[in-house]
Design a protein around this motif. Structure first.
Motif, PDB file in Angstrom:
ATOM      1  N   ARG A 158      -8.517  -5.122   4.475  1.00 11.19           N
ATOM      2  CA  ARG A 158      -7.906  -6.149   3.437  1.00 11.19           C
ATOM      3  C   ARG A 158      -7.753  -7.446   4.338  1.00 11.19           C
ATOM      4  N   ILE A 192       0.823  -1.000   0.016  1.00 12.45           N
ATOM      5  CA  ILE A 192       0.124  -0.057   0.075  1.00 12.45           C
ATOM      6  C   ILE A 192       0.897   1.310  -0.007  1.00 12.45           C
ATOM      7  N   GLU A 234      -7.122   0.384   5.589  1.00  9.87           N
ATOM      8  CA  GLU A 234      -6.982  -0.634   4.310  1.00  9.87           C
ATOM      9  C   GLU A 234      -6.234  -1.796   4.743  1.00  9.87           C
ATOM     10  N   ARG A 273      -5.554   6.275   6.007  1.00  6.58           N
ATOM     11  CA  ARG A 273      -6.013   5.077   5.020  1.00  6.58           C
ATOM     12  C   ARG A 273      -5.241   3.927   5.156  1.00  6.58           C
TER      13      ARG A 273
END
Length: 250
Positions: A79, A59, A75, A71
């Motif tokens: 995920r 990422i 994330e 973020r």
């Protein structure tokens, strides 16, 4: 394996100690999220982990931007279902005596090395507090945090701040099962340790002179220290700054 079933996040994972740590975590069973600004470097780390039979995801994020770090954690959790281990390794190196320090370089050094760690911890801790705890390892340095070398004022001051911030967070969150420590590597053969205008041979010679053990540390040795702090064997270790420098500080 110590990290089976755990999700680990490593910033600055595209090279050096960050990459070595991500690979070591994956070998110990963790699902590893590697983060940084350069996608190509992150993809290289993911590929190395996959070749070794591990699980990894990349990422992109800039540690100096709060929105990016929020973020990144969100994330990671979305995920992979959680966040149990965080290694805040992203940093930059600046050289120059105090009267030579450019104000923009000073500000950028603190923005990445100190604010970046603070923002990472802010969102990592927020998740860990809500979900039963976790472990955080911040990468400091023996320079600044434990010893002084001329010509490195901005870098040294920023790393001393990382170590102080680590101790503050450790005290604030251990009652909520969030365990925070730091590691302070000494001379290690990373690209970031190269002084401006210095050749590779000059760097190796200098770093050997800086270390009484007579050699530089390996990336794998640095990663091993980080994994110990992040893992169950160090459960009683809180707010510690592990110096790994071949007796340079001594």
């Amino acid at each position: 394996m110590r990290f089976t079933g755990k999700v680990a996040l490593v910033t600055g994972a595209g090279s050096g100690i960050g990459q070595a740590t991500a690979r070591a975590l994956a070998r110990e069973g963790a699902t590893v999220v590697v983060a940084g600004r350069r996608r190509e470097a992150l993809d290289e780390t993911v590929a190395l982990i996959a070749e070794e039979g591990g699980r990894a995801d990349a990422i992109t994020a800039d540690v100096t931007r709060a929105a990016d770090m929020e973020r990144l954690v969100a994330e990671t959790v979305a995920r992979h279902g959680g966040l149990h281990v965080a290694v805040n390794n992203a940093g930059i190196f600046t050289a120059g005596r105090v009267h030579e320090i450019d104000e923009a370089d000073w500000a950028r050094t603190f923005e990445v090395n100190v604010t970046g760690v603070m923002l990472a911890m802010k969102y990592e801790i927020a998740h860990m507090r809500r979900n039963g705890g976790g472990t955080i390892v911040n990468v400091s340095s023996n320079i600044g945090a434990h010893r002084r070398l001329p010509g490195l004022g901005a870098y040294a001051a920023s790393k001393a701040a990382v170590s102080a911030l680590t101790r503050a967070a450790a005290l604030e969150y251990i009652s909520e099962n969030v365990r925070v420590n730091a590691v302070s590597p000494g001379p290690h053969a990373t690209a970031m340790s190269l002084y401006p205008g210095e050749s590779e041979a000059e760097r190796v010679a200098r770093m050997k002179d800086e270390s009484p053990i007579g050699r530089v540390g390996t990336l794998e040795e640095a990663a091993a220290g980080i994994l110990w702090l992040a893992g169950p064997d160090s459960a009683y270790t809180v707010g510690h700054d592990l110096v790994m420098d071949g007796a340079a500080t001594a």
